[in-house]
Design an enzyme around this catalytic site. Sequence first.
Site, PDB file in Angstrom:
ATOM      1  N   GLY A   5      -4.112   3.262   1.360  1.00 10.05           N
ATOM      2  CA  GLY A   5      -4.567   1.982   2.998  1.00 10.05           C
ATOM      3  C   GLY A   5      -3.407   2.030   3.378  1.00 10.05           C
ATOM      4  O   GLY A   5      -2.840   1.290   4.697  1.00 10.05           O
TER       5      GLY A   5
ATOM      6  N   HIS B 181       6.557  -2.014   3.869  1.00 13.12           N
ATOM      7  CA  HIS B 181       6.743  -3.147   4.291  1.00 13.12           C
ATOM      8  C   HIS B 181       5.553  -3.430   2.977  1.00 13.12           C
ATOM      9  O   HIS B 181       4.927  -3.546   2.008  1.00 13.12           O
ATOM     10  CB  HIS B 181       6.113  -3.210   5.567  1.00 13.12           C
ATOM     11  CG  HIS B 181       4.591  -2.182   5.532  1.00 13.12           C
ATOM     12  ND1 HIS B 181       4.556  -1.084   5.880  1.00 13.12           N
ATOM     13  CD2 HIS B 181       3.294  -2.435   5.271  1.00 13.12           C
ATOM     14  CE1 HIS B 181       3.753  -0.293   5.417  1.00 13.12           C
ATOM     15  NE2 HIS B 181       2.653  -1.542   5.434  1.00 13.12           N
TER      16      HIS B 181
ATOM     17  N   ASN C 200       1.070  -0.913  -0.310  1.00 12.17           N
ATOM     18  CA  ASN C 200      -0.129  -0.412  -0.044  1.00 12.17           C
ATOM     19  C   ASN C 200       0.736   1.497  -0.009  1.00 12.17           C
ATOM     20  O   ASN C 200       1.974   1.249   0.908  1.00 12.17           O
ATOM     21  CB  ASN C 200      -0.817  -0.455   1.231  1.00 12.17           C
ATOM     22  CG  ASN C 200      -2.043  -0.993   1.317  1.00 12.17           C
ATOM     23  OD1 ASN C 200      -2.065  -1.601   0.462  1.00 12.17           O
ATOM     24  ND2 ASN C 200      -2.267  -1.734   2.367  1.00 12.17           N
TER      25      ASN C 200
END
Length: 111
Positions: free
Chosen positions: A90, A97, A84
């Site tokens: 989001g 990550h 994201n």
Amino acid sequence: MSPDCIFCKIANKEIPSNFIYEDENVVAFNDLNPQAPVHFLVIPKNHYSSLNDINDKKVFGDIFSAIPKITEKLGIKEYRTVVNTGASAGQTVFHIHVHVMSGREFTWPAG
Ligand code: AMP
Ligand code: ZN
């Protein structure tokens, strides 16, 4: 290292976490709020806020080459990876990550 970044603290072991994988450049650990029976995150040890912030192509290789090593160790052959980028997509933790999720059926398009 970004001083207020929770994932930097995890990567630097200032916050205890059970790494499911660690090498020189990345660590992986289970998501606190799993969205699938298997849901872990792979992060670089160095701080990059998002995909937009990565200025070293090697980081992509470091992250994505770790994933099949981890899934193989877990006996997983099928999984979804998600990155994201930005709040409207989001992203809630601004240290890049890659989500890796498995153990259930996934629909497409993503919500
Ligand atoms: P994103 O919304 O893509 O930025 O993903 C952030 C993810 O980090 C969410 O799935 C959270 O559940 C997860 N998360 C936040 N804090 C922690 C933590 N301390 N340990 C493990 N996962 C975390
Ligand atoms: Zn960070």
